[in-house]
Design a protein around this motif. Structure first.
Motif, short mmCIF file in Angstrom:
data_model
loop_
_atom_site.label_atom_id
_atom_site.label_comp_id
_atom_site.label_asym_id
_atom_site.label_seq_id
_atom_site.Cartn_x
_atom_site.Cartn_y
_atom_site.Cartn_z
N PHE A 69 0.84 -1.20 0.00
CA PHE A 69 0.00 0.00 0.00
C PHE A 69 0.87 1.25 0.00
N GLU A 70 1.89 1.26 0.83
CA GLU A 70 2.81 2.40 0.91
C GLU A 70 3.47 2.66 -0.44
N GLY A 71 3.91 1.61 -1.11
CA GLY A 71 4.55 1.77 -2.41
C GLY A 71 3.60 2.29 -3.47
N LEU A 72 2.37 1.79 -3.48
CA LEU A 72 1.39 2.22 -4.47
C LEU A 72 0.81 3.60 -4.17
N ASP A 73 0.88 4.01 -2.91
CA ASP A 73 0.26 5.27 -2.50
C ASP A 73 1.09 6.49 -2.92
N THR A 74 2.29 6.26 -3.42
CA THR A 74 3.13 7.36 -3.93
C THR A 74 3.11 7.31 -5.44
N ASP A 75 2.72 8.41 -6.07
CA ASP A 75 2.65 8.41 -7.53
C ASP A 75 4.00 8.69 -8.16
N LYS A 76 4.04 8.70 -9.49
CA LYS A 76 5.30 8.85 -10.22
C LYS A 76 5.97 10.19 -9.97
N ASP A 77 5.22 11.18 -9.49
CA ASP A 77 5.79 12.50 -9.19
C ASP A 77 6.15 12.66 -7.71
N GLY A 78 6.00 11.59 -6.93
CA GLY A 78 6.35 11.63 -5.52
C GLY A 78 5.25 12.09 -4.59
N ASN A 79 4.05 12.30 -5.14
CA ASN A 79 2.91 12.73 -4.31
C ASN A 79 2.29 11.53 -3.61
N THR A 80 1.91 11.68 -2.36
CA THR A 80 1.23 10.61 -1.64
C THR A 80 -0.28 10.79 -1.76
N GLY A 81 -1.03 9.79 -1.32
CA GLY A 81 -2.49 9.82 -1.44
C GLY A 81 -2.96 9.28 -2.77
N ASN A 82 -2.16 8.41 -3.39
CA ASN A 82 -2.47 7.89 -4.73
C ASN A 82 -3.49 6.76 -4.72
N VAL A 83 -3.64 6.03 -3.62
CA VAL A 83 -4.61 4.93 -3.56
C VAL A 83 -5.98 5.51 -3.26
N LEU A 84 -6.89 5.37 -4.23
CA LEU A 84 -8.26 5.86 -4.04
C LEU A 84 -9.10 4.85 -3.26
N SER A 85 -8.90 3.57 -3.57
CA SER A 85 -9.67 2.50 -2.95
C SER A 85 -8.99 1.17 -3.25
N TYR A 86 -9.33 0.15 -2.46
CA TYR A 86 -8.87 -1.19 -2.80
C TYR A 86 -9.86 -2.22 -2.30
N GLY A 87 -9.82 -3.39 -2.92
CA GLY A 87 -10.70 -4.48 -2.55
C GLY A 87 -9.89 -5.75 -2.38
N ARG A 88 -10.48 -6.71 -1.68
CA ARG A 88 -9.80 -7.98 -1.38
C ARG A 88 -10.74 -9.14 -1.68
N LEU A 89 -10.15 -10.21 -2.25
CA LEU A 89 -10.89 -11.44 -2.53
C LEU A 89 -10.02 -12.60 -2.08
N ASP A 90 -10.55 -13.49 -1.25
CA ASP A 90 -9.83 -14.69 -0.83
C ASP A 90 -10.39 -15.89 -1.56
N GLY A 91 -9.49 -16.71 -2.09
CA GLY A 91 -9.87 -17.93 -2.78
C GLY A 91 -9.13 -19.11 -2.18
N PHE A 92 -9.68 -20.29 -2.29
CA PHE A 92 -9.08 -21.49 -1.71
C PHE A 92 -8.73 -22.46 -2.83
N PHE A 93 -7.58 -23.10 -2.72
CA PHE A 93 -7.12 -24.02 -3.74
C PHE A 93 -6.55 -25.26 -3.06
N THR A 94 -7.02 -26.44 -3.48
CA THR A 94 -6.52 -27.70 -2.95
C THR A 94 -5.97 -28.52 -4.11
N MET A 95 -4.74 -29.01 -3.96
CA MET A 95 -4.11 -29.85 -4.97
C MET A 95 -4.44 -31.31 -4.66
N HIS A 96 -5.01 -31.97 -5.65
CA HIS A 96 -5.31 -33.41 -5.50
C HIS A 96 -4.49 -34.17 -6.54
N HIS A 97 -3.84 -35.21 -6.10
CA HIS A 97 -3.07 -36.05 -7.05
C HIS A 97 -3.65 -37.42 -7.10
#
Length: 97
Positions: A69-97
């Motif tokens: 978040f800290e890295g993305l919140d700084t824009d190419k000109d060095g200004n902070t406050g660049n993250v307008l919003s973010y969302g999260r999705l959790d997914g589950f994965f099981t490997m079967h052999h």
């Protein structure tokens, strides 16, 4: 994986069709040990301006959300406050052999 777009919406399969030709260093698919279930988390960030190149904090051994978040919140000109919003999705994965 990182996927950069200026689109404000996405359709099912969009990342797969547009991203496939550029897959490589930035994508690692799920590979849990056989018989175990792992949780995979996807975050989507809406940014005001282009981000600062090289300041994303992905895959640096400590890729915690606060550092990303800290890295993305700084824009190419060095200004902070660049993250307008973010969302999260959790997914589950099981490997079967």
């Amino acid at each position: 994986m990182d996927y950069i777009t200026t689109n404000t919406s996405m359709t099912e399969g969009e990342i797969d069709s547009e991203f496939r030709s550029n897959m490589g260093q930035q994508y690692v698919g799920p590979y849990p040990p056989s018989g175990t279930t792992h949780t995979y988390t996807v975050f989507v960030f809406a940014l005001k301006n282009d981000m600062s190149v090289g300041n994303w904090n992905f895959d640096k051994g400590s890729n915690y959300l606060d550092k990303i978040f800290e890295g993305l919140d700084t824009d190419k000109d060095g200004n902070t406050g660049n993250v307008l919003s973010y969302g999260r999705l959790d997914g589950f994965f099981t490997m079967h052999h």
